[in-house]
Design a protein around this motif. Structure first.
Motif, PDB file in Angstrom:
ATOM      1  N   ARG A  50       0.834  -1.208   0.000  1.00 30.74           N
ATOM      2  CA  ARG A  50       0.000   0.000   0.000  1.00 30.74           C
ATOM      3  C   ARG A  50       0.866   1.253   0.000  1.00 30.74           C
ATOM      4  NH1 ARG A  50      -2.854  -2.903   3.948  1.00 30.74           N
ATOM      5  NH2 ARG A  50      -1.993  -1.548   5.597  1.00 30.74           N
ATOM      6  N   ALA A  51       1.883   1.261   0.850  1.00 32.08           N
ATOM      7  CA  ALA A  51       2.765   2.427   0.937  1.00 32.08           C
ATOM      8  C   ALA A  51       3.533   2.617  -0.367  1.00 32.08           C
ATOM      9  CB  ALA A  51       3.734   2.262   2.109  1.00 32.08           C
ATOM     10  N   PHE A  52       3.972   1.531  -0.974  1.00 34.69           N
ATOM     11  CA  PHE A  52       4.721   1.592  -2.230  1.00 34.69           C
ATOM     12  C   PHE A  52       3.858   2.197  -3.334  1.00 34.69           C
ATOM     13  CE2 PHE A  52       6.693   0.165  -6.113  1.00 34.69           C
ATOM     14  CZ  PHE A  52       8.045   0.069  -5.827  1.00 34.69           C
ATOM     15  N   LYS A  53       2.603   1.761  -3.435  1.00 35.96           N
ATOM     16  CA  LYS A  53       1.718   2.288  -4.469  1.00 35.96           C
ATOM     17  C   LYS A  53       1.422   3.762  -4.241  1.00 35.96           C
ATOM     18  CE  LYS A  53      -2.629   1.529  -6.900  1.00 35.96           C
ATOM     19  NZ  LYS A  53      -3.841   0.697  -7.027  1.00 35.96           N
ATOM     20  N   LYS A  54       1.234   4.148  -2.987  1.00 34.86           N
ATOM     21  CA  LYS A  54       0.974   5.557  -2.690  1.00 34.86           C
ATOM     22  C   LYS A  54       2.185   6.414  -3.058  1.00 34.86           C
ATOM     23  CE  LYS A  54      -0.433   8.692   1.017  1.00 34.86           C
ATOM     24  NZ  LYS A  54      -0.806   8.793   2.468  1.00 34.86           N
ATOM     25  N   ARG A  55       3.389   5.898  -2.829  1.00 32.01           N
ATOM     26  CA  ARG A  55       4.614   6.665  -3.089  1.00 32.01           C
ATOM     27  C   ARG A  55       4.960   6.745  -4.577  1.00 32.01           C
ATOM     28  NH1 ARG A  55       8.307   8.816  -4.835  1.00 32.01           N
ATOM     29  NH2 ARG A  55      10.336   9.308  -3.895  1.00 32.01           N
ATOM     30  N   PHE A  56       4.846   5.597  -5.294  1.00 30.99           N
ATOM     31  CA  PHE A  56       5.331   5.527  -6.668  1.00 30.99           C
ATOM     32  C   PHE A  56       4.237   5.468  -7.729  1.00 30.99           C
ATOM     33  CE2 PHE A  56       8.902   3.555  -4.229  1.00 30.99           C
ATOM     34  CZ  PHE A  56       9.821   4.564  -4.464  1.00 30.99           C
ATOM     35  N   GLY A  57       2.989   5.317  -7.309  1.00 36.11           N
ATOM     36  CA  GLY A  57       1.903   5.311  -8.275  1.00 36.11           C
ATOM     37  C   GLY A  57       1.566   3.954  -8.857  1.00 36.11           C
ATOM     38  N   ASN A  58       2.329   2.909  -8.502  1.00 34.92           N
ATOM     39  CA  ASN A  58       1.995   1.560  -8.936  1.00 34.92           C
ATOM     40  C   ASN A  58       2.453   0.572  -7.865  1.00 34.92           C
ATOM     41  OD1 ASN A  58       4.742   1.574  -9.281  1.00 34.92           O
ATOM     42  ND2 ASN A  58       4.714   1.245 -11.488  1.00 34.92           N
TER      43      ASN A  58
END
Length: 287
Positions: free
Chosen positions: A270-278
């Motif tokens: 979840r954090a990765f998607k919020k940070r990088f968009g995917n």
């Protein structure tokens, strides 16, 4: 003089990949001028890589469009964006608007990313720049040089990248006050402590403040003033950037959790998607 060249076609210079892999704190990846007049001209920063970097693009004539998260911005003459990748941003040619002519610079390295995040925290992703400002003058002069030079050294490309980012930083309204032009020793100790103990899931802001020899409350205030974010936000971002680099190097999701300080795969995704968009899986599929 600016980027005063014939726009009959795009022109650019790309740094040899071997130079980029040497992990300099600042490195130019490419510099040039371009023309877009086709709706198919569109770049998705969530798919750009491998590795982390920033792209700067300045409109010389016409206009472009860029988005960051849910916000859309027009990019007329004299305006630029500075965006980090991979991330939740795009830039494109808007149909029916005539040719969009632009100058671009892409860079990478820890010092580049740190400076870009300071600029973003203070100003956001959009910049309005005078065509004769120091940053653009520096880029134009370096571009003319790389077009005519028979040789260019890795040190010259690294030096330009650092000088260009510092010049952009100097363009901020009130930029001399933001960060005060000097990072205290305590903040440097804190940054080194985060890097050294990144895999420790129990690492807390209080631990980092102690490494900086500062009280937690005072540390939090001066860290935000100089770095543009809270210590906790910086630590999470550092962990996610490290995870992105490990995934780009061929790591699996389960393999990057422990060295990056994540206990839970669902939270990490979840954090990765919020940070990088995917998602991390989408990141792996892009490689």
């Amino acid at each position: 003089m600016g980027f005063d060249i014939d726009f009959s076609e795009s022109a650019g210079f790309w740094t040899p990949p071997g130079w980029i892999r040497q992990d300099f704190p600042a490195m130019m990846m490419s510099i040039g001028v371009g023309v877009a007049d086709n709706p198919r001209y569109r770049h998705d920063l969530s798919r750009r890589g491998p590795g982390n970097g920033v792209i700067f693009q300045y409109t010389l004539s016409g206009r472009g469009v860029f988005t960051w998260r849910d916000d859309t911005h027009c990019l007329p003459k004299g305006n630029a964006f500075l965006l980090e990748y991979p991330g939740p941003g795009t830039y494109c040619y808007p149909p029916g608007s005539g040719s969009w002519k632009f100058a671009y610079v892409s860079l990478c390295g820890a010092a580049v990313l740190d400076c870009a995040r300071r600029i973003f925290a203070a100003n956001g992703p959009g910049l309005k720049l005078d065509p004769e400002c120091p940053a653009l003058s520096l880029a134009a002069e370096f571009f003319r040089r790389v077009r005519s030079a028979s040789r260019l050294t890795i040190q010259e490309c690294s030096g330009f990248a650092y000088a260009f980012m510092m010049a952009l930083y100097g363009e901020l309204p009130g930029g001399a006050e933001f960060g005060q032009g000097h990072i205290p020793d305590g903040i440097f100790r804190a940054l080194r402590h985060m890097e050294k103990h990144l895999a420790e899931r129990s690492l807390s802001v209080a631990d980092i403040a102690a490494a900086a020899n500062l009280s937690p409350d005072y540390f939090g205030r001066i860290f935000a003033r100089h770095m543009g974010c809270t210590p906790g936000e910086y630590l999470l971002d550092l962990r996610l950037r490290r995870a992105s680099d490990l995934l780009a190097a061929g790591g699996k999701i389960k393999e990057v959790l422990q060295p990056c300080g994540f206990a839970d795969a669902s939270y990490f995704c979840r954090a990765f998607k919020k940070r990088f968009g995917n998602t991390p899986m989408a990141r792996i599929r892009q490689l």
